[in-house]
Design an enzyme around this catalytic site. Structure first.
Site, short mmCIF file in Angstrom:
data_model
loop_
_atom_site.label_atom_id
_atom_site.label_comp_id
_atom_site.label_asym_id
_atom_site.label_seq_id
_atom_site.Cartn_x
_atom_site.Cartn_y
_atom_site.Cartn_z
N GLU A 58 80.47 42.67 32.94
CA GLU A 58 81.44 43.41 32.11
C GLU A 58 81.96 44.64 32.84
O GLU A 58 83.13 44.98 32.76
CB GLU A 58 80.80 43.82 30.77
CG GLU A 58 80.58 42.66 29.82
CD GLU A 58 81.88 41.97 29.38
OE1 GLU A 58 82.95 42.60 29.46
OE2 GLU A 58 81.83 40.80 28.99
N GLN A 63 89.31 46.29 34.62
CA GLN A 63 90.48 46.48 35.51
C GLN A 63 90.50 45.52 36.69
O GLN A 63 91.22 45.74 37.65
CB GLN A 63 90.54 47.90 36.10
CG GLN A 63 90.11 49.01 35.22
CD GLN A 63 91.23 49.49 34.34
OE1 GLN A 63 92.39 49.18 34.57
NE2 GLN A 63 90.89 50.22 33.32
N LEU A 101 86.16 46.83 45.48
CA LEU A 101 86.39 46.53 44.05
C LEU A 101 87.16 47.66 43.37
O LEU A 101 87.77 47.46 42.32
CB LEU A 101 85.06 46.35 43.32
CG LEU A 101 84.58 44.96 43.00
CD1 LEU A 101 83.36 45.02 42.08
CD2 LEU A 101 85.64 44.10 42.34
N TYR A 141 83.30 48.79 23.67
CA TYR A 141 83.57 47.40 24.04
C TYR A 141 82.39 46.80 24.82
O TYR A 141 81.87 45.73 24.50
CB TYR A 141 84.86 47.28 24.86
CG TYR A 141 84.99 45.92 25.49
CD1 TYR A 141 85.48 44.85 24.77
CD2 TYR A 141 84.53 45.69 26.80
CE1 TYR A 141 85.53 43.58 25.33
CE2 TYR A 141 84.57 44.44 27.36
CZ TYR A 141 85.08 43.39 26.63
OH TYR A 141 85.12 42.13 27.16
N ASP A 159 89.03 44.85 23.10
CA ASP A 159 89.66 45.45 24.28
C ASP A 159 91.13 45.01 24.26
O ASP A 159 91.59 44.42 23.27
CB ASP A 159 88.94 45.01 25.57
CG ASP A 159 89.11 43.52 25.84
OD1 ASP A 159 89.56 42.78 24.93
OD2 ASP A 159 88.82 43.08 26.96
N CYS A 220 100.95 28.27 23.01
CA CYS A 220 100.64 28.02 21.60
C CYS A 220 100.41 26.53 21.32
O CYS A 220 99.66 26.18 20.42
CB CYS A 220 101.75 28.57 20.71
SG CYS A 220 102.04 30.33 21.01
FE1 SF4 Z 1 98.17 33.25 20.76
FE2 SF4 Z 1 99.96 31.30 20.40
FE3 SF4 Z 1 97.44 30.95 19.65
FE4 SF4 Z 1 99.03 32.62 18.32
S1 SF4 Z 1 99.28 30.42 18.52
S2 SF4 Z 1 96.91 33.01 18.94
S3 SF4 Z 1 100.25 33.47 19.99
S4 SF4 Z 1 98.18 31.23 21.76
#
Ligand code: SF4
Length: 395
Positions: A58, A63, A101, A141, A159, A220
């Site tokens: 972690e 970064q 790093l 976090y 985060d 999505c």
């Molecule tokens: Fe993310 Fe798309 Fe899933 Fe919504 S549908 S949580 S925008 S990947």
């Protein structure tokens, strides 16, 4: 949401999060966990639930990209296999293993925390939130990640990655880092956390943010929880989170003195943390001096004049009047909002100056000491300049 009161009602009214609740929440959790358990990436720190391994990963991942972290993680664990070994190590050795790093305060805090764990907790990473938060370098976090993954404690992580996923799921507009909005996001992260599997749940949220719900072009169509996503339903997923106001870039100019003697050795000054061992010759801006570095100064006018005067004031050999300073181009380096440009000056001397705390090492092998990427770039430029000059003289 419980963060709203009569004093912040106006701000609260602007923050809206569509939450998943009831039976839908149970399906949401199951689908995300099933997806994670089937498709999770095989990462070395996922092979065991040792809190030290999770903690190290972690901290390294802050970064820094996963692919860059893996070889460092494996080398570091090979060299310091336990909290006890890390606590007892020489700091210089730890920084050398961390070299490249970046953000070296992470490595220093890691060791300070390891020493506290040995002194106060018998060498075992504490399993309670308050004790974990009391360790240097561990914030909300990181503590939530370690405690949930290693001990199955019910703490939800939040985060930037997880906040982006939550913002899209709940169609949250505005700057996510704004304090009140962040608190609302934490509350929704807490509400979604699967109480049966908090460790896997947190990793599943992180994994979704890292692999599918990425900053640009979220995938999505592949998302296991797409049916619950308000951002997608509203057609605004790609516009979330909304852009934050950018901090203005600050330009910083530095000039570095790369001494070389007849044996190809150069002079490096120690990190500022070792300041008590350092001579007043160390005028390096703190930004670039937390590891071994070339004598370096901030400049705003003519760098040659400023460097000459600096060397004259701090390096007694300069009194011979034969100081030759040769600029060989600029090196650029970005540290958060700071754009740093360094002009390296190669200075040939018969004998390297004697400076308390400094070390003489071959210019080709400065990585025997812990040095930053910036210092490596300066050395590289000086070496290239030397080989060009040798070729010219040989022609
Ligand atoms: Fe993310 Fe798309 Fe899933 Fe919504 S549908 S949580 S925008 S990947």
């Amino acid at each position: 949401m419980t963060f709203c009161n009569k004093d912040n009602l106006a701000v609260c009214a602007k923050i809206s999060i569509t939450m998943i609740r009831g039976r839908e929440l149970a399906i949401f959790r199951k689908q995300l966990l099933d997806w994670f358990r089937q498709f999770r990436r095989d990462l070395p720190w996922r092979h065991a639930r040792d809190p030290y391994h999770i903690w190290l990963s972690e901290i390294m991942l802050q970064q820094t990209r996963v692919a860059a972290v893996i070889p460092y993680y494996e080398r570091f664990l090979g060299r310091f296999p336990s909290i006890q070994a890390l606590a007892a190590a020489r700091q210089e050795e730890i920084l050398r293993m961390w070299s490249g790093l970046g953000y070296y305060s992470r490595a220093r805090n890691l060791q300070k925390a390891a020493q506290q764990i040995v002194a106060k907790h018998g060498g075992d990473f504490p399993s309670e939130m308050q004790e974990a938060l009391a360790l240097p370098g561990i914030g909300n976090y990181t503590a939530a990640a370690i405690l949930s993954i290693a001990f199955e404690k019910k703490h939800a992580v939040l985060d930037g990655n997880v906040a982006r996923v939550l913002a899209r799921l709940g169609a949250v507009r505005g700057d996510l880092r704004e304090s009140l909005r962040w608190k609302h996001l934490q509350q929704s992260a807490d509400a979604y956390l699967d109480p049966e599997s908090p460790g896997d749940w947190n990793q599943a949220m992180m994994e979704l943010g890292a692999t599918l719900c990425t900053p640009k072009s979220p995938q999505c169509l592949l998302c296991p929880v797409a049916q619950f996503c308000q951002g997608r339903k509203l057609g605004i997923a790609e516009t979330l989170p909304e852009a934050r106001k950018k901090r203005e870039t600050v330009q910083i100019r530095l000039a570095a003195a790369v001494f070389t003697d007849e044996n190809g050795r150069t002079l490096l000054l120690p990190p500022h943390d070792d300041r008590d061992k350092v001579s007043p010759a160390d005028d390096m801006p703190r930004l670039a001096s937390n590891l071994w570095h070339f004598p370096t100064i901030l400049v705003n006018g003519n760098p040659t004049t400023k460097l000459r005067s600096y060397l004259r004031n701090h390096f007694e050999y300069t009194h011979n009047g034969n100081l030759r300073v040769v600029a060989k181009g600029k090196i650029r380096h970005t540290v958060t909002y700071r754009a740093v440009s360094v002009e390296p000056f190669r200075i040939h001397v018969k004998e390297l100056p004697r400076i308390g705390g400094a070390k003489c090492v071959p210019l080709q092998e400065i990585t025997v000491l812990p040095v930053s990427n910036l210092t490596r770039k300066v050395a590289q430029a000086a070496l290239v300049a030397a080989s060009v000059s040798t070729r010219k003289h040989g022609e």
